[in-house]
Design an enzyme around this catalytic site. Structure first.
Site, PDB file in Angstrom:
ATOM      1  N   CYS A 165      27.186   0.380  20.836  1.00  0.00           N
ATOM      2  CA  CYS A 165      26.700  -0.637  21.785  1.00  0.00           C
ATOM      3  C   CYS A 165      25.426  -1.287  21.257  1.00  0.00           C
ATOM      4  O   CYS A 165      25.245  -2.507  21.365  1.00  0.00           O
ATOM      5  CB  CYS A 165      26.425  -0.006  23.150  1.00  0.00           C
ATOM      6  SG  CYS A 165      27.841   0.836  23.893  1.00  0.00           S
TER       7      CYS A 165
ATOM      8  N   CYS B 167      17.062   8.700   8.055  1.00  0.00           N
ATOM      9  CA  CYS B 167      15.755   8.050   7.859  1.00  0.00           C
ATOM     10  C   CYS B 167      15.921   6.535   7.803  1.00  0.00           C
ATOM     11  O   CYS B 167      15.119   5.782   8.366  1.00  0.00           O
ATOM     12  CB  CYS B 167      15.098   8.549   6.577  1.00  0.00           C
ATOM     13  SG  CYS B 167      14.864  10.342   6.503  1.00  0.00           S
TER      14      CYS B 167
ATOM     15  N   CYS C 135      17.914   9.495   2.561  1.00  0.00           N
ATOM     16  CA  CYS C 135      18.362  10.051   3.845  1.00  0.00           C
ATOM     17  C   CYS C 135      18.908   8.964   4.778  1.00  0.00           C
ATOM     18  O   CYS C 135      18.200   8.014   5.133  1.00  0.00           O
ATOM     19  CB  CYS C 135      17.200  10.782   4.509  1.00  0.00           C
ATOM     20  SG  CYS C 135      17.432  11.145   6.265  1.00  0.00           S
TER      21      CYS C 135
ATOM     22  N   CYS D 202      24.556   4.655  23.461  1.00  0.00           N
ATOM     23  CA  CYS D 202      25.695   4.429  22.558  1.00  0.00           C
ATOM     24  C   CYS D 202      25.279   3.642  21.312  1.00  0.00           C
ATOM     25  O   CYS D 202      24.806   2.501  21.413  1.00  0.00           O
ATOM     26  CB  CYS D 202      26.793   3.685  23.316  1.00  0.00           C
ATOM     27  SG  CYS D 202      28.062   2.937  22.276  1.00  0.00           S
TER      28      CYS D 202
END
Length: 391
Positions: free
Chosen positions: A178, A55, A52, A175
């Site tokens: 960011c 995950c 995943c 973000c």
């Protein structure tokens, strides 16, 4: 036996154990479930799948969360591989990954578990736990950032200073790009923290909406360069890697930094004074009158402005010439070795304890001493022993 993903930070002095701080995320399986979820503590359970993507993205945040709480606080941070241990996950109605559930102290049945709806980050999950239990997360003290945080009140006095070259990141706390940039940008701040003419800064453009609007910020992160003097801000469109940032600021500010925080070999050297050194090559006594010649050449080149980098370098040339005259040919090699030790390259470990400003000074002095060596000075004997350099 409970499986653990253990995070340990130990410090040693003279090979002697002095401190060890341990925190953990417990790996829950069908075999140890009842010993972990036994009602003696609150348990935060993450059900994940190895394949995943979400995950994998959560993993470092979850491990960080494990450092912030412990069973001593009445809280266990745990995770379950729901693919390998499907029988453990099924009773919790896990239908997507990752699924995070809270098992309150005193409860052990899957039906008692509460779905956790909180931001998937160490801070977000930690706040959820604190709101739920009143237990505060234990966070290690953070080193001061090398990147300046700017606000509407401080922006103009720092970024619009005509003596400064400023690179400013406009970011949003939520973000993802960011967050990915943050460690690189912090390293950039450290690279330039000793450069008085360069500012590496950031603005929370969500909190400081007026600043974002003033500079036309419409996406995150947005990077803008503000030149020294009265020039207009320009968008930074280069690479988001450390090397690209360093090359950009070196080009704009005339600095000579390397991505590892060092200085290029040419930093601090002055062509006019190197020419004086070169002109002495082959003379019977190249040191005779060298200091006076260097000072005269520096004055003619206009290197007398107090506080300028050129004036400082010219002073280093003159002092090196004087020391060579006083100490003899062995001075150069011994002083270079001493400076290398102070910078952490000579086994003394000094580089980790000196300030960025001192490191810069020592690197510039080393470059200038190598200029003398390059033009043949310091050869032909060891000179006086026991030379002690001056900081």
């Amino acid at each position: 036996m409970v499986g653990r993903s253990i995070f340990t930070r130990c410090s040693f002095a003279l090979a002697t154990f002095s401190a060890c701080i341990q925190a953990e995320v417990v790996d829950v399986t069908g075999q140890n479930f009842e010993s972990v979820v036994d009602g003696s503590a609150n348990v935060l359970l993450e059900f994940y799948a190895p394949w995943c993507g979400h995950c994998k993205k959560l993993a470092p945040e979850y491990e960080e969360l494990g450092k912030q709480f412990s069973k001593d606080d009445g809280i266990v941070i745990a995770k379950v591989d729901a693919v390998a241990h499907k029988d453990t996950a099924v009773p919790f109605d896990v239908t997507a990954f990752p699924t995070i559930k809270w098992m309150p102290k005193g409860k052990t049945a899957p039906s008692d578990a509460e779905m956790v709806n909180a931001p998937r980050s160490a801070d977000g999950l930690g706040k959820w736990i604190t709101d739920k239990t009143g237990v505060q997360a234990r966070k290690p003290a953070e080193a001061p950032s090398a990147v300046l945080d700017l606000t509407l009140e401080t922006f103009d006095s720092i970024v619009m200073d005509p003596t400064k070259h400023a690179l400013v990141e406009f970011y949003a706390p939520w973000c993802g790009h960011c967050k990915s940039l943050a460690p690189v940008y912090e390293k950039l701040g450290k690279v330039f923290q000793a450069e008085t003419s360069v500012v590496v800064a950031k603005v929370d453009a969500v909190e400081e909406k007026d600043l974002g609007g003033r500079f036309g910020v419409t996406g995150f992160p947005t990077l803008k360069y503000f030149p020294a003097g009265d020039g207009e801000a320009e968008a930074y469109g280069g690479g988001r890697d450390l090397k690209s940032f360093v090359e950009f600021l070196n080009d704009k500010a005339g600095t000579s930094r390397t991505p590892d925080g060092g200085l290029a070999g040419s930093a601090g050297r002055l062509e006019v004074l190197d020419a004086v050194l070169a002109s002495r090559s082959g003379l019977a006594d190249p040191l005779a009158g060298l200091k006076a010649s260097l000072e005269e050449a520096a004055a003619k080149a206009g290197y007398g402005e107090e506080g300028s980098d050129a004036a400082a370098s010219a002073g280093h040339y003159a002092r090196a010439a004087q020391k060579l005259s006083e100490k003899g040919n062995g001075y150069l090699a011994k002083e270079l070795k001493r400076l290398e030790g102070l910078l952490g390259g000579g086994g003394g470990g000094g580089g980790a304890t000196i300030s960025a400003q001192k490191r810069t000074l020592f690197m510039v002095r080393s470059n200038i001493l190598r200029a003398f060596k390059e033009f043949g000075f310091g050869e032909g004997g060891e000179g006086e022993t026991g030379v002690q350099g001056e900081l």
